[in-house]
Write an enzyme that holds these catalytic residues in place. Structure first.
Site, PDB file in Angstrom:
ATOM      1  N   THR A  16      -8.236  -1.526  -3.676  1.00 58.76           N
ATOM      2  CA  THR A  16      -7.826  -2.586  -4.270  1.00 58.76           C
ATOM      3  C   THR A  16      -8.935  -3.706  -4.120  1.00 58.76           C
ATOM      4  OG1 THR A  16      -5.469  -1.904  -4.024  1.00 58.76           O
ATOM      5  CG2 THR A  16      -5.901  -4.178  -4.657  1.00 58.76           C
ATOM      6  N   THR A  95      -6.077   0.725   0.784  1.00 59.83           N
ATOM      7  CA  THR A  95      -5.446   0.633   1.885  1.00 59.83           C
ATOM      8  C   THR A  95      -4.246   1.630   1.998  1.00 59.83           C
ATOM      9  OG1 THR A  95      -3.519  -0.789   0.749  1.00 59.83           O
ATOM     10  CG2 THR A  95      -5.283  -2.076   1.754  1.00 59.83           C
ATOM     11  N   ASP A  96      -4.417   2.387   0.741  1.00 55.94           N
ATOM     12  CA  ASP A  96      -3.086   3.341   0.887  1.00 55.94           C
ATOM     13  C   ASP A  96      -3.264   4.561   1.867  1.00 55.94           C
ATOM     14  OD1 ASP A  96      -1.573   2.175  -0.906  1.00 55.94           O
ATOM     15  OD2 ASP A  96      -2.108   3.487  -2.760  1.00 55.94           O
TER      16      ASP A  96
HETATM   17  N1  ASP Z   1      -4.172   1.870  -4.582  1.00 54.97           N
HETATM   18  C1  ASP Z   1      -5.103   1.343  -3.522  1.00 54.97           C
HETATM   19  C2  ASP Z   1      -5.840   2.283  -2.688  1.00 54.97           C
HETATM   20  O1  ASP Z   1      -5.477   2.743  -1.777  1.00 54.97           O
HETATM   21  C3  ASP Z   1      -4.128   0.231  -2.574  1.00 54.97           C
HETATM   22  C4  ASP Z   1      -5.095  -0.720  -1.796  1.00 54.97           C
HETATM   23  O2  ASP Z   1      -6.207  -0.405  -1.664  1.00 54.97           O
HETATM   24  O3  ASP Z   1      -4.521  -1.539  -1.452  1.00 54.97           O
HETATM   25  O4  ASP Z   1      -6.868   2.544  -3.116  1.00 54.97           O
END
Ligand code: ASP
Length: 328
Positions: A16, A95-96
């Site tokens: 993200t 973050t995932d």
């Molecule tokens: N969908 C994203 C990922 O993990 C979520 C994020 O980065 O917050 O790439």
């Protein structure tokens, strides 16, 4: 004109923090569009932090991370840490699955120089995007000599977390990452890095990267009331070498999970019982030895899976894996 040598390297992998959406009010539906140079250029004040070299490793949503990808990233980090011209590294990451990469790095790389993983919960195009400040703070942490010898770090939403304990605990809020008490090493406050506690780390990484080209398949199975054992059979049929159960409470297993694990054990598949409860230790039980199942101790299911994959890749047996779990 000769440029000053790069003292920090910013490695981009996507997420993200590298994403944009159609309009500023769109916070959750976005696509990865920005490369790491563009992200750094969008951070006011980054030029004043000294020479920063950008490297794009890949640019993906972190749900797309593969084992080959994470091992490639880890090998690049190891090579950069050995470069005497480099003082520290920042890795941007979705973050995932950030905590999975962070924990793998924690188990495979030990170096005094800081390695700081960072992400964002809102895309760069959003109202109150958190990426630029998170990135700025991560760079501050990576160049600060007080961050040395702290192992792999995660810097999110002003806090500095030990990778060993960092976990995502909210789906959308900017304060998504937390860690139990010992995992919060400090914070960044108005540009000042404050480290208030240091982790106790073994001098060498327990599972060094050398010779590690692939990792065995280990599945996580989620336990619940009235579970069936068909998923255990499916995992066995798929050729897994290990099963981690996201068990109930203190890692207790439903009758079906116990049956499924017993079947797996008869085929030599290593089983670990972890817990679907986010915090707390899964304690050892007298019946574990008899069942041939290991308690995950202080590891959550995704951490236990990473440890088990590395341990199986190194040929560790049940006793040695149990000892590794006890040490972590
Ligand atoms: N969908 C994203 C990922 O993990 C979520 C994020 O980065 O917050 O790439």
């Amino acid at each position: 004109m000769r440029r000053a040598p790069a003292r920090l390297v910013l490695l981009g992998t996507g997420g993200t923090i590298a994403a944009t959406a159609g309009h500023a009010n769109e916070l959750t539906d976005y696509r990865v569009t920005e490369d790491v140079d563009a992200m750094l250029a969008a951070v006011p004040g980054a030029q004043a932090l000294g020479a920063i070299r950008c490297e794009q490793i890949f640019n993906i949503d972190s749900r797309q991370f593969t084992t080959a990808g994470v091992l490639r990233l880890a090998r690049r980090i190891r090579a950069l840490l050995r470069d005497p011209e480099i003082d520290g590294l920042v890795v941007t990451h979705g973050t995932d699955t950030l905590e999975e990469t962070a924990f793998l790095l924690h188990l495979t790389i030990r170096h005094p120089k800081p390695v700081v993983l960072v992400g964002a919960m809102r895309p760069g195009s959003a109202l109150s995007a958190d990426g630029p400040l998170n990135l700025y703070n991560a760079l501050l942490v990576a160049r600060d000599p007080r961050s040395r010898d702290c192992g792999i770090l995660v810097a999110m939403n002003d806090r500095i977390l030990a990778a060993r304990h960092a976990t995502k605990g909210h789906t959308t809020r900017v304060d998504a990452f937390g860690a139990e008490g010992p995992g919060v090493l400090g914070w960044i406050s108005d540009g000042a890095v404050r480290i208030v506690q240091r982790p106790i780390l073994p001098p060498a990484a327990p599972f060094p990267l050398t010779g590690l080209r692939k990792l065995p398949r280990v599945d996580i199975l989620y336990d619940h009331q009235d579970a069936g054992d068909h998923l255990y059979q499916a995992a066995i049929d798929a050729g897994v070498e290990g099963i981690v159960v996201a068990g109930l409470g203190n890692g207790s297993l439903s009758p079906a999970a116990l049956r499924g694990c017993a079947r797996a054990r008869r085929r030599g598949i290593q089983c670990i019982r972890a817990s679907r409860v986010p915090y707390g230790e899964v304690t050892v039980k007298a019946s574990d030895d008899e069942d041939g199942i290991l308690a995950s101790r202080g590891l959550n299911p995704q951490q236990a899976r990473t440890l088990l994959r590395l341990a199986l890749a190194r040929g560790l047996d049940t006793t040695a894996i149990g000892a590794a779990l006890r040490e972590l």
